[in-house]
Write an enzyme that holds these catalytic residues in place. Structure first.
Site, PDB file in Angstrom:
ATOM      1  N   LYS A 174       3.495   7.336   1.691  1.00 15.93           N
ATOM      2  CA  LYS A 174       3.907   8.438   2.124  1.00 15.93           C
ATOM      3  C   LYS A 174       4.761   9.422   1.126  1.00 15.93           C
ATOM      4  CE  LYS A 174       8.328  10.245   3.789  1.00 15.93           C
ATOM      5  NZ  LYS A 174       9.420  10.565   3.449  1.00 15.93           N
ATOM      6  N   HIS A 187       2.424   3.125   8.251  1.00 16.26           N
ATOM      7  CA  HIS A 187       0.932   3.644   7.969  1.00 16.26           C
ATOM      8  C   HIS A 187      -0.014   2.618   8.039  1.00 16.26           C
ATOM      9  CE1 HIS A 187       1.074   2.730   3.810  1.00 16.26           C
ATOM     10  NE2 HIS A 187       2.235   3.654   3.690  1.00 16.26           N
ATOM     11  N   CYS A 205      15.881   4.451 -11.715  1.00 12.13           N
ATOM     12  CA  CYS A 205      14.933   5.248 -11.214  1.00 12.13           C
ATOM     13  C   CYS A 205      15.647   5.038  -9.643  1.00 12.13           C
ATOM     14  CB  CYS A 205      13.671   4.548 -10.931  1.00 12.13           C
ATOM     15  SG  CYS A 205      12.647   5.435  -9.853  1.00 12.13           S
ATOM     16  N   LYS A 258      -3.099   5.406  -4.072  1.00  9.29           N
ATOM     17  CA  LYS A 258      -2.559   4.315  -3.278  1.00  9.29           C
ATOM     18  C   LYS A 258      -2.039   5.119  -1.788  1.00  9.29           C
ATOM     19  CE  LYS A 258       1.690   1.375  -2.239  1.00  9.29           C
ATOM     20  NZ  LYS A 258       3.009   1.446  -2.530  1.00  9.29           N
ATOM     21  N   CYS A 263      13.034   3.588  -6.800  1.00  8.23           N
ATOM     22  CA  CYS A 263      12.909   2.268  -6.899  1.00  8.23           C
ATOM     23  C   CYS A 263      14.266   1.671  -6.592  1.00  8.23           C
ATOM     24  CB  CYS A 263      12.456   1.758  -8.063  1.00  8.23           C
ATOM     25  SG  CYS A 263      10.735   2.322  -8.665  1.00  8.23           S
ATOM     26  N   CYS A 311       8.994   6.302 -14.454  1.00  5.48           N
ATOM     27  CA  CYS A 311       8.786   5.216 -13.503  1.00  5.48           C
ATOM     28  C   CYS A 311       7.365   5.244 -13.011  1.00  5.48           C
ATOM     29  CB  CYS A 311       9.726   5.550 -12.298  1.00  5.48           C
ATOM     30  SG  CYS A 311       9.109   4.582 -10.910  1.00  5.48           S
ATOM     31  N   HIS A 334       6.840   6.081  -9.413  1.00  2.30           N
ATOM     32  CA  HIS A 334       7.310   7.362  -8.674  1.00  2.30           C
ATOM     33  C   HIS A 334       7.114   8.489  -9.858  1.00  2.30           C
ATOM     34  CE1 HIS A 334       9.593   4.852  -6.450  1.00  2.30           C
ATOM     35  NE2 HIS A 334       9.495   5.419  -5.328  1.00  2.30           N
ATOM     36  N   HIS A 367       0.944  -0.485   5.863  1.00  2.00           N
ATOM     37  CA  HIS A 367       1.800  -1.749   6.447  1.00  2.00           C
ATOM     38  C   HIS A 367       0.975  -2.335   7.503  1.00  2.00           C
ATOM     39  CE1 HIS A 367       4.774   2.170   5.702  1.00  2.00           C
ATOM     40  NE2 HIS A 367       5.190   1.116   4.908  1.00  2.00           N
TER      41      HIS A 367
HETATM   42  N1  MSP Z   1      11.294  -3.208   2.072  1.00  2.00           N
HETATM   43  C1  MSP Z   1      10.675  -3.760   0.862  1.00  2.00           C
HETATM   44  C2  MSP Z   1      10.060  -5.121   1.008  1.00  2.00           C
HETATM   45  C3  MSP Z   1      11.130  -5.873   1.264  1.00  2.00           C
HETATM   46  S1  MSP Z   1      10.706  -7.591   1.781  1.00  2.00           S
HETATM   47  C4  MSP Z   1      12.044  -8.512   1.318  1.00  2.00           C
HETATM   48  C5  MSP Z   1       9.450  -2.513   0.777  1.00  2.00           C
HETATM   49  N2  MSP Z   1       9.189  -2.041   1.900  1.00  2.00           N
HETATM   50  S2  MSP Z   1       7.849  -0.933   2.124  1.00  2.00           S
HETATM   51  O1  MSP Z   1       7.865  -0.311   3.411  1.00  2.00           O
HETATM   52  O2  MSP Z   1       7.669  -0.050   0.944  1.00  2.00           O
HETATM   53  O3  MSP Z   1       6.402  -2.003   2.257  1.00  2.00           O
HETATM   54  C6  MSP Z   1       5.905  -2.116   1.198  1.00  2.00           C
HETATM   55  C7  MSP Z   1       4.848  -3.085   1.539  1.00  2.00           C
HETATM   56  O4  MSP Z   1       4.135  -2.134   2.647  1.00  2.00           O
HETATM   57  C8  MSP Z   1       3.758  -3.377   0.582  1.00  2.00           C
HETATM   58  O5  MSP Z   1       4.154  -4.707   0.010  1.00  2.00           O
HETATM   59  C9  MSP Z   1       2.611  -4.025   1.500  1.00  2.00           C
HETATM   60  O6  MSP Z   1       2.618  -4.887   2.364  1.00  2.00           O
HETATM   61  C10 MSP Z   1       2.707  -2.579   2.720  1.00  2.00           C
HETATM   62  N3  MSP Z   1       1.894  -1.558   2.134  1.00  2.00           N
HETATM   63  C11 MSP Z   1       2.284  -0.363   1.874  1.00  2.00           C
HETATM   64  N4  MSP Z   1       1.597   0.683   1.341  1.00  2.00           N
HETATM   65  C12 MSP Z   1       0.526   0.051   1.404  1.00  2.00           C
HETATM   66  C13 MSP Z   1      -0.957   0.506   0.931  1.00  2.00           C
HETATM   67  N5  MSP Z   1      -1.338   1.423   0.569  1.00  2.00           N
HETATM   68  N6  MSP Z   1      -1.885  -0.749   0.815  1.00  2.00           N
HETATM   69  C14 MSP Z   1      -1.661  -2.058   1.304  1.00  2.00           C
HETATM   70  N7  MSP Z   1      -0.403  -2.193   1.513  1.00  2.00           N
HETATM   71  C15 MSP Z   1       0.610  -1.297   1.737  1.00  2.00           C
HETATM   72  O7  MSP Z   1       8.657  -2.567  -0.323  1.00  2.00           O
END
Ligand code: MSP
Length: 518
Positions: free
Chosen positions: A300, A20, A128, A297, A131, A145, A148, A23
């Site tokens: 998903k 999304h 959790c 935030k 997490c 948590c 969540h 990311h």
């Molecule tokens: N798999 C772990 C990361 C492991 S790194 C060794 C993870 N994955 S995640 O799919 O949840 O991705 C989290 C990251 O996605 C956040 O740190 C950020 O970079 C990005 N984001 C996800 N949602 C976001 C927002 N709503 N806003 C900004 N960044 C976001 O955690």
């Protein structure tokens, strides 16, 4: 040969859901930082990828009635396919299911185990499942948590633990003596404040009786590795640690980009893992805030996600990249609404940049039939027509802001120059000069300076808007190969637009969006 090297990474994204806008932001921010460093003469390596083990993936696969691997293959491809859509140029895409990654995780685990920093113990704690980790009572909010919003379950298990506590003082000292280690400062302070409390040892295994979708521990085949102990290692396995040339070349200049949700694993677990395994500590962590929707935030689990490909389809690629970099102050949260993106496009891109570009080239077309006439240095001096100082101010502001990931400020600096050029047109009033042929030299000087100023702008927007940058340069008759940008030293050098060349009237770069229709 370039002597400076830098390694940029994004988090590896979970494959439990489609990509999304959140990311996309991290990937684009890291891409912008990488492209800026390339302009600064640095050789770069850009890494992104997917994190494919753990409970979440098993659950997501079950809900789709497929295997974890098949499920991971499908979603990982969505993340990989999104990169060219975002114009993010990665050098490698890592997957934690890659055999080489698994080999390196084993290598790191064995190293730490052999050094005596991993021990076996029975543990009862609050877990959790969202997490995939144990929580301490004090970390919960109203017993739930914080991420969540559900109460963790009490779990009793024998597991392997990593002696993080042993490295607490070392880490505090490392953070304090390396001011750029965690930036912006508020996140450094957050980690330091967390480290004021005693650090608990980290449970780094999960019994296979509960979870099989993970990397088997090299020293006990009844257990798999905790997902963070697996995921963080991607940053070195992608560089072919321990013996790969990429590792030797790029690891010393590492900057990780993450959002604030994962600063603890990156700011605490990861440096301690590296220290315990005898690996050089990474250089720095750049932490940004969240994209929110109506104050929550974007995620998903909340179900308020925006598909970046769809936004690009509606508004355009560079418009999207510009909006993300301009609207969010790196480190703070920002709100996503279609109204804000439309207003940025209409005011900053269509009105300011697009309009200036077409205004200048249309005047040159009207007054000189599109031919570039040379500036007259005497008239320029007499009438104080030079724009080089203003251009230099923009370049300096841009460079300074970019080097600390203040992307919004770097754009502000460019837009300040755009506004200066608009005022320059208003005060020099070329339309009045054009009424009398004897003013032609002055008119040509003004237009040449404006065209060179626009060239400077085209160079500075490159990291954020690479396509627009190249399009502007092509229109100005500058033959650069695709992706062959200007280096920072070349940008201020006036006189790069060829005299007597012909510059056509440009097409509209950023069409205004009719807010009533949208
Ligand atoms: N798999 C772990 C990361 C492991 S790194 C060794 C993870 N994955 S995640 O799919 O949840 O991705 C989290 C990251 O996605 C956040 O740190 C950020 O970079 C990005 N984001 C996800 N949602 C976001 C927002 N709503 N806003 C900004 N960044 C976001 O955690």
């Amino acid at each position: 040969m370039k002597t400076k090297k830098q390694f940029f990474t994004t988090p590896i994204y979970y494959v439990n859901a489609k990509p999304h806008l959140g990311h996309a932001y991290t990937s684009i921010a890291a891409d912008v930082a990488t492209r800026f460093k390339q302009m600064d003469g640095v050789e770069t390596f850009f890494l992104t990828g997917t994190d494919e083990h753990g409970d979440k993936i098993v659950q997501a696969a079950q809900s789709k009635k497929t295997t974890p691997k098949e499920y991971a293959d499908n979603i990982s491809k969505l993340f990989e396919d999104l990169l060219p859509i975002l114009n993010v140029k990665n050098n490698y895409f890592i997957r934690t299911t890659d055999p080489n990654h698994i080999k390196v995780v084993n290598n790191v685990l064995s190293k730490i185990y052999d050094s005596g920093d991993i021990y076996f113990s029975s543990y009862e704690g609050l877990y959790c499942f969202g997490c995939e980790r144990f929580y301490q009572e004090r970390e919960l909010v109203d017993g739930k948590c914080p991420d969540h919003g559900v109460a963790p379950k009490i779990i009793k298990e024998s597991n392997y633990f990593f002696k993080m506590s042993k490295y607490q003082e070392w880490l505090i000292n490392h953070i304090k003596t390396n001011p750029d280690f965690i930036t912006p400062t508020q996140y450094k302070n957050e980690i330091l404040s967390f480290l004021k409390e005693p650090l608990e040892d980290l449970c780094i295994s999960r019994p296979k009786s509960r979870l099989t979708w993970g990397i088997t521990l090299p020293f006990d085949e009844d257990y798999v590795t905790y997902v963070w102990f697996d995921a963080l290692v991607n940053y070195i396995s992608a560089l072919e640690y321990p013996d790969g040339n990429l590792f030797k070349k790029f690891w010393p200049g590492t900057r990780h980009f993450v959002a604030k949700d994962i600063i603890k694993p990156h700011g605490i677990y990861w440096p301690i893992m590296l220290k315990a395994a005898g690996i050089q500590i990474y250089n720095g962590l750049n932490v940004h805030g969240f994209w929110n929707v109506k104050g929550s935030k974007m995620s998903k689990s909340i179900g308020n996600v925006t598909d970046p490909a769809q936004v690009i389809d509606t508004y355009g690629l560079d418009q999207f990249r510009y909006f993300l970099m301009r609207e969010m102050v790196f480190g703070l949260d920002a709100n996503f609404t279609p109204e804000t993106i439309v207003s940025r496009i209409n005011s900053d891109l269509a009105n300011d940049l697009g309009n200036l570009f077409s205004r200048v080239l249309s005047m040159n077309d009207r007054y000189f039939k599109g031919t570039v006439k040379g500036p007259d240095p005497i008239i320029e001096k007499e009438k104080n027509l030079s724009l080089t100082k203003d251009a230099q101010t923009a370049i300096d502001g841009f460079q300074q802001a970019m080097s600390v990931c203040a992307f919004h400020k770097s754009l502000e600096s460019i837009w300040q120059f755009i506004s200066t050029m608009n005022k320059y047109i208003d005060t020099t009033a070329p339309w009045t000069l054009a009424k009398d042929k004897t003013n032609n030299d002055e008119l040509a000087t003004i237009l040449y300076n404006l065209m060179e100023g626009l060239r400077v702008v085209s160079c500075l927007i490159y990291p954020v808007m690479p396509q627009t940058s190249l399009k502007m340069q092509k229109t100005l008759g500058i033959e650069k190969e695709e992706e062959n940008f200007y280096t920072l030293e070349e940008i201020p050098l006036w006189g790069q637009i060829k005299l007597e060349s012909h510059i056509p009237k440009p097409e509209i770069m950023f069409p205004r969006i009719d807010t009533k229709k949208k």
